[in-house]
Write a protein that holds these residues in place. Sequence first.
Motif, short mmCIF file in Angstrom:
data_model
loop_
_atom_site.label_atom_id
_atom_site.label_comp_id
_atom_site.label_asym_id
_atom_site.label_seq_id
_atom_site.Cartn_x
_atom_site.Cartn_y
_atom_site.Cartn_z
N GLY A 168 0.81 -1.21 0.00
CA GLY A 168 0.00 0.00 0.00
C GLY A 168 0.84 1.26 0.00
N ALA A 169 1.98 1.26 0.72
CA ALA A 169 2.82 2.45 0.79
C ALA A 169 3.38 2.81 -0.57
CB ALA A 169 3.95 2.23 1.79
N LYS A 298 9.82 5.76 5.26
CA LYS A 298 9.58 4.47 5.92
C LYS A 298 10.60 3.43 5.46
CE LYS A 298 7.10 1.75 8.56
NZ LYS A 298 7.02 1.95 10.03
N ILE A 299 10.90 3.40 4.17
CA ILE A 299 11.91 2.46 3.67
C ILE A 299 13.27 2.76 4.27
CG2 ILE A 299 13.15 1.74 1.59
CD1 ILE A 299 10.57 2.05 0.03
N PHE A 300 13.61 4.06 4.37
CA PHE A 300 14.89 4.45 4.96
C PHE A 300 14.96 4.05 6.43
CE2 PHE A 300 17.24 7.70 7.39
CZ PHE A 300 18.50 7.49 6.87
N ILE A 301 13.90 4.34 7.19
CA ILE A 301 13.90 4.01 8.61
C ILE A 301 13.95 2.51 8.83
CG2 ILE A 301 12.47 4.06 10.70
CD1 ILE A 301 13.94 6.65 10.15
N CYS A 302 13.19 1.74 8.03
CA CYS A 302 13.24 0.28 8.17
C CYS A 302 14.62 -0.27 7.87
CB CYS A 302 12.20 -0.37 7.24
SG CYS A 302 10.49 -0.14 7.74
N THR A 303 15.29 0.32 6.87
CA THR A 303 16.66 -0.13 6.56
C THR A 303 17.60 0.17 7.71
OG1 THR A 303 16.22 0.33 4.21
CG2 THR A 303 18.51 0.05 4.88
N ASP A 425 9.56 -4.63 10.14
CA ASP A 425 10.44 -3.83 9.30
C ASP A 425 11.03 -4.65 8.16
OD1 ASP A 425 9.99 -1.57 10.81
OD2 ASP A 425 11.73 -1.87 12.10
N VAL A 426 11.44 -5.88 8.46
CA VAL A 426 12.05 -6.74 7.42
C VAL A 426 11.04 -7.05 6.32
CG1 VAL A 426 13.04 -9.02 6.98
CG2 VAL A 426 13.75 -7.73 9.00
N SER A 431 8.52 -6.28 0.93
CA SER A 431 7.28 -6.05 0.20
C SER A 431 7.33 -4.75 -0.59
CB SER A 431 6.09 -6.03 1.17
OG SER A 431 4.89 -5.72 0.51
N ALA A 432 7.84 -3.67 0.02
CA ALA A 432 7.90 -2.38 -0.67
C ALA A 432 8.84 -2.42 -1.86
CB ALA A 432 8.34 -1.29 0.32
#
Length: 452
Positions: A168-169, A298-303, A425-426, A431-432
């Motif tokens: 969704g993101a 969000k992708i940056f923070i999850c990484t 996060d993983v 998924s993203a």
Amino acid sequence: MELPFMGDTLIVLVSQLIFFIGGWVFFVKQLFRNYEIRHVFVQLIFSSTLALSLTMFELIIFEIIGFLDSSSRYFHWRLGLTLLLIMVIAVIPYLIAYSCISNVRIVPAKWVQPLTTLIWLCYLYGFWRIGDPFPLLSVSRGIFTIEQAVSRIGVVGVTVMAILSGFGAVNYPYTSMSYFIRPVSQSDVVNLERRLLQTMDMILVKKKRIALDRRRNKPNQKQSIWGMISSVTQRPAGAENIGQLRLEISALEELSRQLFLEAHSMKNMQERERWAATLQGKYFNVLGHFFSLYCLWKIFICTINIIFDRVGKKDPVTRGIEIAVHWCGFDMDIAFWSQHVSFLLVGCIVVTSIRGLLLTLTKFFYKISSSKSSNIIVLVLAQIMGMYFCSSVLLMRMNMPAEYRVIITEVLGGLHFNFYHRWFDVIFLVSAVATIVVLYLLHKPPNVDTSM
């Protein structure tokens, strides 16, 4: 003491009844509007699961605003969560197994119940063993406990949530922003449709030649055996090369499929262009830019969280208010605004989670359901819904200030909450990134070879 407790219980029961009626109406008016309801018990299970799931979100909001007595909230937390776990772990899987086996015609009626029980026991064994690869609770804490059940449901539910969130993101900005709309003129659509019609005419002509050749070379019923053999072994003058024609037809059919998909894509792009020019389209275009930034953040923070094994210590509400107070010089009552902003944030998360999941389940149901399998699919959707909302409580805990996490920690004490946030996060990152790759490949215009 008993009177306030009875009053609180009455409030919770009335709200559960409202949720149950809402689930019943959603079932009849939305899911099963094109099908006949053959099993009212399936409708009862679906509505009960939705009511129990929404009750947990209701109790979280009650915890934030301080509504109901603390001991009453704790009692209804454990009662509602226990009933939901019984539905998700025991009742719904058994009904799914029973419905699947009873629909198999080769299975005798006397074997349906034993086979259902056997498959259900295998499911329980697999459900228990799912916790082996993950840092969940040990057996020493007890087997038949809320913590053990939630710890295993959380793995599946958090995985589903992360997959849907990652998709969704990325997909929302892609479908909302006008930047990703490929300009298509009406002449391009007309030319492509003309090429598609020409290709279909060529296929029709070649198939007609094959049919005429078969009719011309069809042996006469009164023909002798020798004449039939000679007609097969000797190719008459002017006969068609059937093998070559079939190869050409196969290539043309593949070309026609590509042309049809491209024409359909162009039509969709034209509709998106017209929608983007409306006031609603412009509004969603602005939202799309906002959510695209959110997706990148969000992708940056999850990484960063995955690389450095980092888990947030403070909820975003408290952190944001502290930044406003200390860096911007605002004079704010942190405790007061923390409660009200947390209430709004949790309310938005609850509403969007419920709406998003129900819309996704509805689309999924319409794509794969039929008159025979609809009841089984509804049970599967109820199972997913229960796991999803149960896992939402685990992740929502991090979005609440520390003083409002107490009730969740007391009910689910002993769980490794940090593990579920890292696992989210993983899966979210995978998924993203996968969605970005797929949408990039789909956004590229296909190279249609029209040399034939």
